[in-house]
Write an enzyme that holds these catalytic residues in place. Structure first.
Site: not given
Length: 485
Positions: A379-381
């Protein structure tokens, strides 16, 4: 034996009898979409991937279709359509400003999306600026700041710890200018951050607060002045307006003092042979022909949500969130991810793993066997996922620097209680019986092997064929352009 009895959960048992479980008066495009399964059946599609990109509101699509016949370049055209388009662009700016509770002196700059807006703000920071952020941020609210002076704080164990750590860090920053950059709601866990308290801490230490509201804006009311935030950014594609628009709203002094984000026409007052006099305000950072359609669609979404009321949106979501958390809690082997505990306030985002099943396999089976769309991945995290899951989580295959993975279900105004129930029963089926179809890895993704699902015939959209012509009758039924905003 029913699937509900396998997990000892009956969706209607104990559920609050509330109108919030019904549909909000905000119909979305694709609500009646049917998708194929690997079994050859067709089922209604359940979209639980709102946190990635929300579906388009029907009213937003109508607004765009009504605009297009009048579309022209803004600001300098003498033609009537240019005048109309220019007026709409200005009205869109005011509508977005109202939606986020902007102050009279705030600047509203239209961008491509939240990532673009945060990069713009990063480029506008005074030279002697240190940015304080948390490792829990989306990459869009980490990577732009790393190009300058920055302090990255660890993932806080609670909201109170976040406030305390921010204060300690800002107190120790020697720079003249300071910025605290935080999310409004986590895109991984959905947890809401204590924005008024963080704003107070920032201002106490002579800093400003920038809020990444990409996930917050579709779910909760925003008031810049009320929060005390200095800047807010958001994306149209997460706010039911997927037409390439985003926005940065906030204090204009840093923006006016900075070099233009893009050098080009529209950002200038005067150009000579050897000099440039740059414009001030929003124009300074909106060089080139702007995305008028994106701006108007974003404003139309803001108007639609405001008319229904963000309190109604929040109530609808709270009922669904209660339903899904109770249901998942009854399924054995579900491990939910949270920074501050499962009971911490959050928007409609639930991230989890299924013991014994790879997240990619879970997402693939939900899609191929049940017609349900969720998201799997990190999740781009990446730093947050590493902190949350540690060694317990499945990792991406074939990567030298593997990142923990999970499954995320997210929802919004177009989600119904029936959608949640279908999701819960599908998860129960997967836990009880496992995937019923064979899957293989293709470019790191789990896909049916083979995949017999026919793709929609969309070629006509680009070739001007029947699919494109089918939109014709819609445009003639739309309201006049003047009613857009």
């Amino acid at each position: 034996m029913s699937l509900a009895s396998i997990v000892d959960f009956r969706p209607d048992a104990g559920a609050p009898a509330s109108p919030a479980l019904g549909a909000l008066p905000l119909p979305v495009v694709g609500a009646d979409l049917s998708v194929p399964l690997v079994t050859g059946e067709q089922v209604g599609y359940v979209n639980l991937d709102y946190a990635a990109s929300a579906p388009c509101l029907r009213s937003v699509l109508d607004a765009v279709a009504a605009l297009l016949p009048w579309y022209s370049s803004v600001h300098r055209g003498a033609g009537f359509t240019s005048t109309v388009t220019t007026e709409l662009y200005a009205a869109a700016r005011q509508e977005v400003a109202d939606f986020v509770g902007a102050r009279d002196e705030d600047t509203v700059v239209f961008t491509r999306n939240t990532t673009d807006a945060l990069n713009l703000l990063a480029a506008a920071l005074p030279d002697d600026t240190t940015v304080v952020m948390f490792a829990s941020e989306h990459h869009a609210n980490q990577l732009p700041w790393r190009r300058g002076r920055s302090v990255v704080l660890p993932v806080p164990a609670s909201a109170d710890e976040a406030i305390a750590r921010a204060g300690d860090a800002l107190r120790g920053v020697p720079s003249r200018h300071r910025l605290l950059a935080v999310t409004g709601a986590s895109n991984v866990t959905g947890e809401l951050w204590p924005l008024p308290e963080l704003a107070a801490v920032a201002h106490r230490h002579g800093a400003r607060l920038a809020v990444d509201a990409a996930q917050l804006a579709p779910h909760r009311a925003i008031a810049l002045a009320g929060i005390g935030a200095d800047y807010v950014t958001l994306s149209g594609h997460k706010l039911y307006a997927p037409f390439g628009g985003g926005v940065l709203v906030g204090r204009g002094d840093w923006l006016d003092a900075a070099r233009p984000y893009l050098a080009g026409g529209g950002a200038v007052r005067r150009v000579t042979h050897d000099g440039v006099e740059w414009a001030s305000g929003a124009s300074r950072h909106e060089a080139g022909t702007p995305n008028v359609v994106g701006a108007v669609s974003l404003a139309a979404a803001c108007r639609a949500l405001s008319e229904v009321g963000m309190s109604a949106v929040a109530a609808h979501e709270a009922s669904l969130l209660d339903r899904v958390t109770r249901g998942l809690g009854a399924v054995p082997g579900i491990e939910r991810l949270a920074m501050w505990g499962p009971e911490s306030p959050r928007i409609g985002v639930v991230t989890f793993n299924v013991r014994g099943l790879h997240p990619g396999a879970v997402a693939a089976a939900l899609s191929a066997e049940h017609g349900i769309g969720v998201r799997d991945g990190s999740f781009c995290a990446h730093p947050l996922m590493t902190a949350l899951a540690g060694e317990r989580a499945p990792e991406a295959s074939g990567s030298a620097a593997a990142v923990p993975l999970a499954v995320r279900a997210s929802f919004g105004v177009g989600t119904s209680a029936a959608d949640i129930d279908r999701f819960l029963l599908a998860i129960a089926d997967l836990v009880a019986r496992g995937p019923r179809f064979r899957y293989r890895l293709d470019g790191g993704r789990h896909v049916p092997d083979p995949d017999p699902r026919p793709r929609p015939a969309l070629a006509g959209l680009l070739a001007g064929g029947a699919a494109g012509a089918a939109l014709g009758p819609l445009a003639s039924q739309l309201a006049p352009c003047q009613a857009l905003l």
